[in-house]
Design a protein around this motif. Structure first.
Motif, short mmCIF file in Angstrom:
data_model
loop_
_atom_site.label_atom_id
_atom_site.label_comp_id
_atom_site.label_asym_id
_atom_site.label_seq_id
_atom_site.Cartn_x
_atom_site.Cartn_y
_atom_site.Cartn_z
N SER A 170 0.83 -1.21 0.00
CA SER A 170 0.00 0.00 0.00
C SER A 170 0.86 1.25 0.00
O SER A 170 0.56 2.22 -0.71
CB SER A 170 -0.93 -0.01 1.22
OG SER A 170 -1.70 1.17 1.28
N LYS A 171 1.94 1.25 0.79
CA LYS A 171 2.82 2.42 0.84
C LYS A 171 3.49 2.68 -0.50
O LYS A 171 3.69 3.82 -0.90
CB LYS A 171 3.88 2.22 1.93
CG LYS A 171 3.33 2.30 3.35
CD LYS A 171 4.43 2.08 4.38
CE LYS A 171 3.89 2.17 5.80
NZ LYS A 171 4.95 1.91 6.82
N GLY A 207 -0.08 2.90 -3.27
CA GLY A 207 -1.23 3.75 -2.99
C GLY A 207 -2.54 3.00 -2.93
O GLY A 207 -3.58 3.59 -2.62
#
Length: 627
Positions: free
Chosen positions: A189-190, A193
């Motif tokens: 996710s980091k 996004g």
């Protein structure tokens, strides 16, 4: 209120409405209470309440109910009690279940049963996995399999694809191999996004031994993130070739990219991760048609072997993906692109005169094929005189009469300038048409009724409300309330057109009938938002025979002896006219004409009024040579 909160509130309301029904379903309130509390607890997520109404271990039952929600990635559960049967110390309740499998997924409906018995004088649900579903057994779990159809191509009229293969890079996982799924999703996710919770839900609801695609990247994006992605333990990568790189006309065909965090919600969540999304042109307009629907199935999986045991339900809602067939022709497109490459900035639209089908849309880098060639608004210049001929004939203007072509002329207070003086005496009206003499043609405004001129333009489709899957402009004529306005219209100064609309004008003269444009033949509707709509709502318009015969003669003279001579080419005769115009002080050169059944409009940025004709000539030569 969030979507999750709304769903929870709706579920609570549904149960509140159901409670009286539950009370009336049986004469034994104790059995009813056990069933009610169990279903209410399961539906609202109060798993402790549900577990207390069973004879199983409270923690084990609570965990099983929560796991069912996670394994199904369920947005909500809803239940309806159908009845309770009792025989001595045993009872059985029938219920209908409705499971919302989340956005862009179907509702799973099935019938369940709750066996009950008396334990120390209290009714309890006899716990086993079959309480969750009749076919779920000990040592098994639910899983959801999601398979998307491959993106279908956009093809030309001969079924040749209008895309080239390109590599997409897929980041995926095998859930059974992961030691820390939550940690992997946090890192992914980091980097990308994508929402961490949705990535994790995708993993937890998948069959443990399946390869689960999470994120797809294009070549450049993958190159940018590769080192960060490869540092995430458990993430695996594969390359998938798909025909997504657009061929000419690239801006009409449109671009395709991998699903991004911005488009993920639009496409229905991470179950679509790994798919592609059209970002422009026909790829965007027909996104749903090209990608079709997603096949979803609910299965049971053996926890020891990690292999599927049974398929409980399967759906493929919506239509099956299928190609989009266009009227474009790769050979005609190549001829257009080659012709434009040899000149200055410009555009060329070619249509089939007898049908209105768009064959090619070409442009140099200074212009956009959709925004300018199809939907641009440019002054028509004296090319509008094509549409004024019917008004001249009705006014009984003799085309052979002499009509001076001075360098300057004022009509009704409007001043006109003709670049380059006419030599060889006073020209005829026909000669002024052939050379595009603006001062001569504008002077005819006193003899043509403005209303007749506007009506004549409408017969050539100016202002028609046609429908295309992409933006387009059919043209417009300003109100003609006096001689000055009418003169400006004949000179094309207060008439706005697109290259597409003018190509259709040429096709109308060539065939004798104006026809609305067609770009896509399958699906039949030109409106992607409503593929069941009629293919065209604008009817063809048959032109007056005398008007057509006169125009064909005038437009042939313009090529053989007028300013359109550069458009002449081998093969069938070329007909056409040239015109000069300007936008934001940029000089423009029009050519509007046809050869055979191929009608074109060319608009070139040049001070040379014959530049458009020269481009058209190269186009016709290329087409004949098979360029």
């Amino acid at each position: 209120m969030t979507g999750k909160a709304r769903r929870k509130a709706a579920a609570a309301l549904a149960l509140a409405a159901m409670a009286p029904l539950l009370s009336a379903c049986t004469e034994e309130p104790s059995a009813h209470d056990a069933v009610r509390d169990f279903l209410v607890g399961w539906q609202t997520g109060d798993y402790t309440l549900a577990a207390r109404r069973t004879d199983g271990d409270e923690k084990k039952v609570s965990r099983a109910l929560e796991d069912a929600r996670v394994q199904l990635d369920a947005a909500s559960f809803r239940f309806e009690l159908r009845g309770i049967r009792r025989a001595d110390d045993e009872a059985e309740a029938d219920f209908a279940a409705e499971v919302d499998l989340g956005e862009n997924n179907p509702l799973w409906e099935y019938d369940g049963r709750l066996p009950l018995h008396l334990v120390n004088g209290r009714w309890k649900v006899r716990w086993s996995p079959s309480v969750l579903h009749p076919e779920l057994r000990e040592g098994q779990r639910f899983a959801v399999k999601v398979e998307s159809e491959s993106r279908q191509p956009i093809v030309d009229r001969n079924n040749d694809p209008l895309q080239q293969p390109a590599n997409l890079y897929v980041a995926s996982v095998v859930p059974a191999k992961l030691e820390d799924a939550a940690g992997l999703c946090e890192q992914l996710s980091k980097v990308t996004g994508f929402p961490q919770d949705r990535l994790l839900s995708r993993i937890r609801s998948a069959s443990p031994s399946d390869q689960v695609p999470l994120v797809t990247f294009g070549r450049l994006r993958f190159a940018q993130l590769r080192s960060e992605l490869e540092a995430i333990e458990g993430l695996e990568f594969s390359t998938r070739e798909q025909a997504v790189a657009p061929d000419a006309p690239a801006q009409i065909v449109g671009t395709v990219t991998a699903v991004t965090p911005e488009t993920e919600q639009q496409l229905g969540g991470p179950q679509r991760a790994g798919d592609t999304v059209g970002r422009s042109g026909l790829q965007k307009a027909y996104q749903e048609h090209l990608t079709g629907s997603t096949e979803t199935s609910v299965i049971t999986v053996d926890l020891k072997t990690l292999q599927p045991v049974a398929e409980l339900a399967k759906w493929r809602p919506g239509r099956t993906a299928s190609p989009v067939r266009t009227t474009l022709d790769r050979k005609v497109q190549s001829a257009a692109d080659t012709a434009l490459a040899a000149g200055g900035p410009g555009m060329l639209v070619a249509v089939k005169g007898s049908t209105g089908e768009i064959l090619a849309v070409g442009s140099t880098k200074e212009y956009h094929q959709e925004k300018d060639a199809l939907a641009g608004k440019f002054p028509a210049g004296t090319a509008f005189s094509v549409m004024a001929v019917e008004g001249l004939l009705k006014a009984e203007v003799d085309l052979k009469q002499k009509l001076s072509c001075p360098a300057e002329r004022t009509v009704g207070g409007a001043r006109f300038h003709q670049a380059g003086a006419f030599t060889g005496g006073t020209p005829t009206v026909q000669a002024s048409f052939a050379t595009g003499c603006v001062t001569a043609l504008a002077s005819l405004a006193r003899r043509i009724d403005g209303a007749e001129l506007t009506a004549g333009a409408a017969k050539f489709g100016i202002g028609a409300e046609w429908t295309l899957p992409l933006k387009s402009f059919s043209g417009s004529v300003d109100p003609l309330r006096n001689d000055a306005a009418t003169a400006r219209a004949i000179a094309g100064q207060n008439v706005s057109v697109s290259p597409l609309s003018m190509a259709l004008v040429a096709g109308a003269v060539a065939s004798g009938t104006w026809r609305p444009p067609v770009l896509v033949t399958e699906p039949a509707s030109q409106d992607p938002a409503d593929e069941d709509a009629p293919a065209q709502t604008v009817s063809p318009v048959d032109l007056d025979d005398e008007t057509v015969d006169t125009l064909r003669s005038l437009m042939r003279v313009a090529v053989t002896a007028g300013s359109a001579r550069a458009a002449d080419a081998e093969g069938e005769p070329v007909h056409g006219v040239t015109a000069a115009a300007s936008v934001d002080r940029r000089p423009l050169s029009w050519f509007v004409g046809w050869q055979g059944d191929v009608a074109v409009a060319v608009l070139v940025q040049s001070a040379d009024s014959t530049a458009g004709a020269a481009t058209a000539g190269r186009f016709f030569q290329n087409l004949r040579a098979g360029a």
